[in-house]
Design an enzyme around this catalytic site. Structure first.
Site, PDB file in Angstrom:
ATOM      1  N   SER A 330       3.711  -2.084   3.295  1.00 20.86           N
ATOM      2  CA  SER A 330       4.356  -1.483   2.126  1.00 20.86           C
ATOM      3  C   SER A 330       5.191  -0.248   2.444  1.00 20.86           C
ATOM      4  CB  SER A 330       3.304  -1.132   1.069  1.00 20.86           C
ATOM      5  OG  SER A 330       2.847  -2.308   0.453  1.00 20.86           O
ATOM      6  N   ASP A 354       3.545  -5.966 -13.955  1.00 19.78           N
ATOM      7  CA  ASP A 354       2.736  -6.336 -12.798  1.00 19.78           C
ATOM      8  C   ASP A 354       1.385  -6.815 -13.311  1.00 19.78           C
ATOM      9  OD1 ASP A 354       1.133  -6.514 -10.573  1.00 19.78           O
ATOM     10  OD2 ASP A 354       1.672  -4.570  -9.740  1.00 19.78           O
TER      11      ASP A 354
END
Length: 722
Positions: A330, A354
């Site tokens: 990430s 999300d």
């Protein structure tokens, strides 16, 4: 009846013989005169030169190798003189084994030295002089000298040896020197005559790191002596000499105290850290763990040490900062976010939902913990590390657009650092895959392979050097500098200093408003995001991004459980950071192999580095121990002012020495620790705590270690960097 002699006939025969003999003598003298004319007149210059060569020997004088010092003038590599016992096999009268046994009665020859000698025999010719023992004591020199007549072909020589005072600290960066191999000799044959002449008499050359990359600057200029010799080859008198010019002093941008601190924070774990000044591309720290002691290679490494280094599962000879490639996890998300702003695929305030997973066809791409973050904008997507946000973004952009946006940062190519041997890693595209694979079905790019690219998984595979350089480029508004570990070269004779500035490779001309969005999002990581606990109480504002990269692929329906996996199969821990927030002076990337979430192992190391550089704080021994165990959050215990911390203890591989300080001059052949005028450092204070002498390397035997390699495309990537 008496036969009468024909006197006239005999006189004619005699005269004929005399004439023939005279003609023969005349012809012979004529030939001699002709040959004399050829030698004395026609070939006078050639014969005169050959005669002079027979009378005069040219003896090369090997120059003193230049020093390597850190940015504050602390000596990292110098030279010392010692006697060696050497054998020239072509001059031996007895068998080699017999000679060695007889020598061992006069001078002790350990088994490791015998093994090293046999290894060198395989790399050398019979007429070359090879060391059977190095670093003789005065007593040993005296004993052999008294017995010298017994050993034709054996002699004592005075040689300069390379010395790395801090042992394994910065070993991968400094490199080492070793005997010139046959392959290197073949390469030298292609050099110019002048360059070849400069290496006459030289037996060693830089092999890795600074020693290799700056070989020409460090080597110096070979001198010579013209010696008149007798018919037996013995020296009579010195006719002329030209002294050798010592190599230049190479001044690094590295602070050895900071380097030592970072290596101590890693402990016995594997990983790498690269820290860069985004304002000019100077490398502030360049760490690869585990390391090795370059002193082991001075004079030739013994077989046991070589086997231990070369066969270790931890791969201590691998320069992980320069050549180790890993999925970025990430830590890739800030670059994806910037690409989204540039291409118009997202605005900073645009919100997506999300829900914990992203469906592509019948394939489910999961988020961390399978829990959704709800409504997410760009800043929250980075601060809270949303996977779904970047799954969707990658799907919309496509692999080739991602490639075109990431390539200018240096991903998938060489950064241009002034070190040899850099790996390029892999930045995937449809064209990249066609070149990479052979079978037709492998060459095709599948749309589902794009999804995991958004979270730094899949085919993404980069070095920490690339990641740190990309981070510095983003912070500098798109101005990309070639990273540089050498900041200046000082002439050993004139003391003139040539500053080596990093050159700007390109300017992406990123919009300052877009850069500010990414910086604020990365600042959120330290305030309310995944690294909040680690950066609690920091006296400066900073930004960062945690990352957790898969070492192995898990199946779609499996859940990741580190306790059920072998250590070398567990996730890698990553963190990228910069500080201060408004005008960054340091950008770094760090990975701790198989250590889990980025906030647990990598981020605490980054916090201590930023504390050191920005706040002038050195962690307490208690805090260092917690970081080494992967149990640290924010620093604990009273910190030490960097200015109060002494240099690391010297652990010279060649001779006993006092703690190394800075150097004053480089013209001397043998250097001792001494003081030099230091250049001011942008790093605040004087780093690093002195600590107990440690071994050059402690091999890990409890678990096997994985070499950093490209991860296979994750069929079901999980949260890749929290």
């Amino acid at each position: 009846m008496t036969e009468l002699r024909n006197v006239e006939q005999e006189l004619d025969q005699f005269r004929t013989r005399i004439l023939a003999a005279g003609l023969l003598v005349l012809v012979c003298f004529g030939l001699i005169v002709a040959r004399l004319l050829v030698l004395q007149v026609v070939k006078h210059e050639e014969m005169s030169t050959r005669a002079e060569k027979n009378r005069i020997s040219i003896v090369p004088i090997v120059p003193n190798r230049g020093l390597i010092v850190d940015r504050n003038g602390v000596v990292l590599a110098d030279n010392y003189s010692a006697y060696t016992l050497e054998i020239t096999r072509s001059q031996l009268v007895d068998e080699l084994d017999v000679v060695i046994e007889q020598l061992s009665e006069v001078v002790e020859i350990p088994l490791r030295d015998r093994r090293r000698f046999k290894r060198l025999m395989g790399e050398s010719k019979r007429f070359e002089s090879l060391p059977i023992r190095t670093k003789l004591t005065d007593e040993e020199v005296a004993r052999f000298t008294a017995q010298r007549y017994r050993f034709p072909g054996v002699e004592i020589k005075a040689r300069l040896f390379r010395n790395y005072p801090f042992g394994d600290v910065g070993g991968h960066l400094l490199g080492y020197i070793g005997r010139i191999s046959q392959r290197e000799k073949d390469e030298m044959a292609e050099w110019s005559d002048e360059d070849q002449a400069n290496y006459r008499g030289t037996e060693v050359i830089g092999k890795l790191g600074i020693e290799q990359s700056y070989e020409r600057e460090l080597h110096g200029a070979t001198g010579f002596e013209e010696v008149e010799t007798s018919a037996g080859g013995h020296p009579v008198r010195l006719l002329r000499s030209e002294p050798a010019t010592p190599g230049h002093t190479v001044r690094l941008s590295i602070d050895i105290k900071l380097q030592d601190l970072v290596e101590e924070l890693f402990g016995k774990r594997r990983g790498a850290l690269v820290a860069i000044d985004p304002r000019n591309g100077e490398v502030l720290a360049f760490v690869s763990k585990p390391g090795f002691d370059p002193n082991l290679f001075v004079g030739g490494i013994d077989q046991d040490s070589w086997r231990e280094l070369n066969e270790s599962l931890d791969k201590p000879l691998l320069n992980r900062a320069l050549r180790g490639t890993y999925p970025p996890g990430s830590t890739y998300k800030p670059f994806m976010a910037m690409a989204a702003l540039i291409t118009g695929k997202r605005t900073a305030g645009q919100v997506i939902m999300d829900n914990g997973s992203f469906m592509f066809g019948d394939h489910r791409f999961r988020s961390h913990g399978d829990h959704g973050l709800g409504a997410v904008d760009m800043i929250k997507s980075i601060a809270q590390s949303s996977n779904v946000y970047y799954y969707m973004l990658a799907s919309e952009m496509g692999v080739d657009m991602i490639h075109d946006q990431m390539a200018p940062y240096g991903f998938g190519g060489k950064t241009g650092i002034d070190l040899e041997g850099e790996s390029t890693g892999d930045l995937p595209s449809t064209e990249w895959k066609r070149r990479k694979y052979k079978r037709p079905e492998q060459k095709r790019w599948y749309a589902g392979e794009t999804i995991s690219l958004g979270i730094g998984q899949g085919y993404n595979n980069f070095t920490m050097l690339q990641l740190a350089s990309a981070q510095a480029t983003l912070l500098a508004g798109g101005r990309r500098y070639a990273p540089r570990v050498v900041r200046a070269v000082e002439d050993a004779v004139t003391r003139e200093t040539r500053v080596l500035s990093s050159h700007q490779i390109l300017d992406m001309k990123l919009r300052s408003a877009d850069v500010d969005v990414i910086k604020q999002a990365m600042h959120g990581v330290t305030q309310s995001g995944t690294a909040t606990k680690v950066f609690a109480g920091a006296p400066y504002p900073s930004g960062g991004k945690t990352g957790t990269a898969q070492a192995v692929t898990i199946r779609q329906n499996e859940k990741y459980n580190a306790s059920r996996l072998a250590e070398y199969k567990r996730d890698h821990s990553l963190y990228t950071a910069f500080a201060p927030l408004d005008e960054p002076r340091i950008a770094l990337a760090v990975i701790v192999e198989n250590a889990g979430f980025g906030a647990e192992a990598a981020a605490p190391i980054a916090r201590r580095v930023l504390d050191y550089v920005i706040a002038g704080r050195y962690p307490s021994p208690e805090d260092i121990a917690l970081v080494q165990k992967g149990q640290a959050g924010a620093p604990v215990g009273p910190f030490i002012a960097v200015s109060d911390v002494p240099l690391p203890p010297a652990r010279s591989g060649g001779m006993e020495s006092e703690p190394v300080q800075a150097v004053a001059s480089t013209a001397s052949a043998v250097t001792a620790p001494r003081q030099i005028d230091t250049h001011p450092s942008p790093l605040q204070g004087e780093p690093v705590q002195a600590r107990a002498l440690r071994r050059w390397w402690v091999p890990r035997r409890d678990v096997p270690a994985s070499a950093p390699t490209a991860a296979l495309p994750a069929s079901a990537p999980k949260e890749s960097a929290r």
